[in-house]
Motif scaffolding. Sequence first.
Motif, mmCIF file in Angstrom:
data_model
loop_
_atom_site.group_PDB
_atom_site.id
_atom_site.type_symbol
_atom_site.label_atom_id
_atom_site.label_comp_id
_atom_site.label_asym_id
_atom_site.label_seq_id
_atom_site.Cartn_x
_atom_site.Cartn_y
_atom_site.Cartn_z
ATOM 1 N N PRO A 179 0.641 -1.403 -0.094
ATOM 2 C CA PRO A 179 0.016 0.066 0.013
ATOM 3 C C PRO A 179 0.830 1.176 0.092
ATOM 4 O O PRO A 179 0.457 2.244 -0.776
ATOM 5 N N LYS A 180 1.964 1.263 0.753
ATOM 6 C CA LYS A 180 2.620 2.638 0.705
ATOM 7 C C LYS A 180 3.656 3.085 -0.502
ATOM 8 O O LYS A 180 4.067 3.913 -0.612
ATOM 9 N N GLU A 181 3.846 1.848 -1.292
ATOM 10 C CA GLU A 181 4.086 1.986 -2.591
ATOM 11 C C GLU A 181 3.201 2.350 -3.699
ATOM 12 O O GLU A 181 3.673 2.962 -4.616
ATOM 13 N N ILE A 182 1.918 2.336 -3.331
ATOM 14 C CA ILE A 182 0.983 2.877 -4.208
ATOM 15 C C ILE A 182 0.284 3.862 -4.033
ATOM 16 O O ILE A 182 0.234 4.845 -4.691
ATOM 17 N N LEU A 183 0.079 4.339 -2.725
ATOM 18 C CA LEU A 183 -0.478 5.565 -2.097
ATOM 19 C C LEU A 183 0.908 6.714 -1.875
ATOM 20 O O LEU A 183 1.184 6.609 -0.906
ATOM 21 N N LEU A 184 1.120 7.219 -3.061
ATOM 22 C CA LEU A 184 2.394 7.802 -2.940
ATOM 23 C C LEU A 184 1.736 9.751 -2.771
ATOM 24 O O LEU A 184 0.648 9.945 -3.026
ATOM 25 N N ASP A 185 2.901 10.523 -2.321
ATOM 26 C CA ASP A 185 2.528 11.818 -2.392
ATOM 27 C C ASP A 185 1.549 12.183 -1.409
ATOM 28 O O ASP A 185 1.387 11.792 -0.229
ATOM 29 N N GLU A 186 0.365 12.919 -2.252
ATOM 30 C CA GLU A 186 -0.407 13.369 -1.138
ATOM 31 C C GLU A 186 -1.589 12.335 -0.690
ATOM 32 O O GLU A 186 -2.517 12.400 0.092
ATOM 33 N N LEU A 187 -1.350 11.164 -1.455
ATOM 34 C CA LEU A 187 -2.225 10.073 -1.192
ATOM 35 C C LEU A 187 -1.592 9.444 -0.024
ATOM 36 O O LEU A 187 -2.474 8.631 0.652
ATOM 37 N N GLN A 188 -0.601 9.520 0.487
ATOM 38 C CA GLN A 188 0.010 8.835 1.415
ATOM 39 C C GLN A 188 -0.707 9.021 2.949
ATOM 40 O O GLN A 188 -0.863 8.263 3.845
ATOM 41 N N GLN A 189 -1.597 10.332 2.879
ATOM 42 C CA GLN A 189 -2.520 10.629 4.088
ATOM 43 C C GLN A 189 -3.507 9.346 4.191
ATOM 44 O O GLN A 189 -4.164 9.480 5.354
ATOM 45 N N TYR A 190 -3.876 8.897 3.390
ATOM 46 C CA TYR A 190 -4.943 7.852 3.547
ATOM 47 C C TYR A 190 -4.760 6.327 3.822
ATOM 48 O O TYR A 190 -5.345 5.560 3.704
ATOM 49 N N LEU A 191 -3.262 6.152 4.363
ATOM 50 C CA LEU A 191 -2.997 5.115 4.986
ATOM 51 C C LEU A 191 -3.174 5.080 6.470
ATOM 52 O O LEU A 191 -3.026 6.062 7.096
ATOM 53 N N VAL A 192 -3.681 4.081 6.943
ATOM 54 C CA VAL A 192 -4.092 3.901 8.404
ATOM 55 C C VAL A 192 -3.346 2.764 8.998
ATOM 56 O O VAL A 192 -2.907 1.676 8.287
ATOM 57 N N PRO A 193 -3.002 2.803 10.215
ATOM 58 C CA PRO A 193 -2.401 1.568 10.882
ATOM 59 C C PRO A 193 -3.298 0.543 10.804
ATOM 60 O O PRO A 193 -4.780 0.468 10.784
ATOM 61 N N ARG A 194 -2.627 -0.702 10.812
ATOM 62 C CA ARG A 194 -3.459 -2.076 10.627
ATOM 63 C C ARG A 194 -4.174 -2.199 12.151
ATOM 64 O O ARG A 194 -3.814 -1.792 13.054
#
Length: 363
Positions: free
Chosen positions: A305-320
């Motif tokens: 996921p962190k290789e896919i949601l880059l730049d401004e999209l990183q903010q939409y990653l959440v802890p497991r």
Amino acid sequence: MTKRIAIAIDSLAGGGAEKVMLTLASSLIELGHEPHLLVLQNHCHHEVPANIPVHFCFAQNEKNLDSFWKLSQSVARLKQFIDQVQQEVGKFDLFLSNLDKTNLLMSRTQVSPLYFVVHNSVEEELARQRKLGPFAYWDMIRAKKALNGQHLITVSKGIAGEIASKGRIHPASMQTIYNPFELERIATQASKPAQGIPDGDYMVHVGRFARQKRHDILFQALASMKHTLPLVLLCNNKKKALKVARKYGVEDRVIVPGFQTNPYPWIKQARLLALSSDYEGLPTVLIEALAVGTPVVSTNCDHGPKEILLDELQQYLVPRRDPSALAEKLDNALDSYPDCSNAKILAQVGAQTVAEKYLALIN
């Protein structure tokens, strides 16, 4: 010059690795090359394009091909099978091996050049297998150890990092090549009509109903969101999905239409796509959603996921395993989300771009 590529795999039973290799084969053909699928057993649920040659090695009902007492015999038969195919179609310029059973056998065939495609986290798979008992765990360990001294292709940098840091496997070489995506085809498929799609706004989750996908976390997040959109589940077990949804009090907000041969219209018309997994290899569905312009929110599991949601999209990653954080981010995404139709990852996963990287292995 046309290159002949052998893609070896357990079966074509319907999993993600099988889909990835079929896409790669189609792309190689478009580039003027000649891929062949070498399939151990004829379990076939995928629709295989007519222009991709498929060769089945063992009978469908044969069992324990990779067992300790049958392994030598299976390897000998596989070597003979490969020799026969090469006599018929010509010598292969490259062999690509996929999945544990095939990897175990192919590692002993001495064919060359041979690369092994690692589609999932080795450590997560072993941890799950350990819970099934010592014999199941031993079988998988044997298959993973077969990768020692081999040339590996990982489908994400996260998987490569794990292999390097854990030291369980010592490859001869290792590089990352992302999975191929037919982006134009996905866009075309997404524009087709589909029956049963809700008229109003909804969120979507795509994935089999399995513990890895953590539907329990997703349902807990759904229960605590401020938005009350329904959640469409494109999964394979409606009865179990609704039972767990009932446990968390969200059964009335969950729609389970079942498996869809064309999920892309469902993804495109959703307000957003959620991924709640504990682990992934390279989560295909995140890239497919971005390809049709649908916002995504994902757990920040170790691989992908962190290789896919880059730049401004990183903010939409959440802890497991954090339903509250997931609920908050889903609400935020529904309120406001950047344009994701030109996400950076899309330039790296086009099918022909990926096929060219595999062809470069020959040299």
